[in-house]
Design a protein around this motif. Sequence first.
Motif, PDB file in Angstrom:
ATOM      1  N   SER A  78       0.805  -1.220   0.000  1.00 13.64           N
ATOM      2  CA  SER A  78       0.000   0.000   0.000  1.00 13.64           C
ATOM      3  C   SER A  78       0.833   1.263   0.000  1.00 13.64           C
ATOM      4  CB  SER A  78      -0.928   0.004   1.220  1.00 13.64           C
ATOM      5  OG  SER A  78      -0.176  -0.097   2.411  1.00 13.64           O
ATOM      6  N   PRO A 100      -4.900   1.526  -6.027  1.00 17.10           N
ATOM      7  CA  PRO A 100      -5.621   0.251  -5.870  1.00 17.10           C
ATOM      8  C   PRO A 100      -5.231  -0.777  -6.928  1.00 17.10           C
ATOM      9  CG  PRO A 100      -7.110   2.091  -5.520  1.00 17.10           C
ATOM     10  CD  PRO A 100      -5.812   2.682  -5.999  1.00 17.10           C
ATOM     11  N   ARG A 134      -1.921  -2.335  -6.092  1.00 20.09           N
ATOM     12  CA  ARG A 134      -1.984  -3.275  -4.972  1.00 20.09           C
ATOM     13  C   ARG A 134      -2.419  -4.666  -5.416  1.00 20.09           C
ATOM     14  NH1 ARG A 134      -4.912   0.504  -0.314  1.00 20.09           N
ATOM     15  NH2 ARG A 134      -3.684   2.385  -0.747  1.00 20.09           N
TER      16      ARG A 134
END
Length: 333
Positions: free
Chosen positions: A8, A36, A39
């Motif tokens: 993250s 996102p 990730r």
Amino acid sequence: MDVENRPSELVGMVTNLGREPLTDNEGRLHRYSVSPAGREDSTKFTEELITFIDRLADPVVERGHRVLGCGISVSGHVDQGVVRISYSAGWGGPKAEDAFPLEEQLVSLPFGVALDNDITSLALHQNISGRPRESYAVVAVLPEGVGGGLVIHGGTWRGSQGMAGEIGHITTRIGKRACHRCGKEGCVEAYATPYALLDQAKPLGITDLEELASRPSTEESIVKLFRSGGRALGQGLEPLINWVNPASIYIYLPPSLSMENRFLAGHAYREEVESEIQHSFSTGARTRLFYEVKSGAEMDALGVRAAASLVLGRLIDHVEKQQDPKSLLRRPN
């Protein structure tokens, strides 16, 4: 890199060859929030990592300095530049084809990259920084994991596949609590980490480790959590002492797990670590423990300097391989 469940956040810093931060803006700790998409997808993550490294390096190059390399440390099993498995980052797996060749993915950078496990990097950093020819272990209790590294006779020891010193997933005698990362029952990490302690404290409504550790020692249910955590770490150290027999073990702990005040619940953690290693065969009582108490911010700063040590370590290895030791004793022609 500081990782939690998925990668993250990236944490980086530009240092000199002595691994000291540069005195200008690039010398501060830089943070980058991974998207996102990054990730979930390793290819996208690699793209974002390259962008982050370029942002750190470009201003230095523009001022005429040379970047010798980039050191990257990541939690988990790292073997020769390949992440075999990292529970924190969600990379790799038990099969060979699951591995993530992160170092190889960064070949487009205009300088070399050195990738290794985070605590092995810390052991290398500590070794280069002034403890030559000693044999010792480095163990760190991080928010969600426990890692280890070894230095044997002055050399950082990784083992045949990069796993030497790892104690986080050794099975303890505490109980059958499941490890939230590997899924096995009774791991050191199932009891010894801040995450594990707070997870067990949920019924008490306490979500902050400092608050939990600062409760009075008369609250037996809380003291029991810290005793179990300390015993688990101690039981992870026992086989390390028996198999490797290090002269010393340097243990990195957050302040809440290294409390001097015996009237507070958190004091029980270290007390149990020291009690447990006495069960090691013969040498437990003579193994020196040194506690390095660091906050999260201090560990971040130390972590990037340890990653920088990977570059210096590669340079030292290269020089040693090229240098004929006998030539140092020859007179010049």
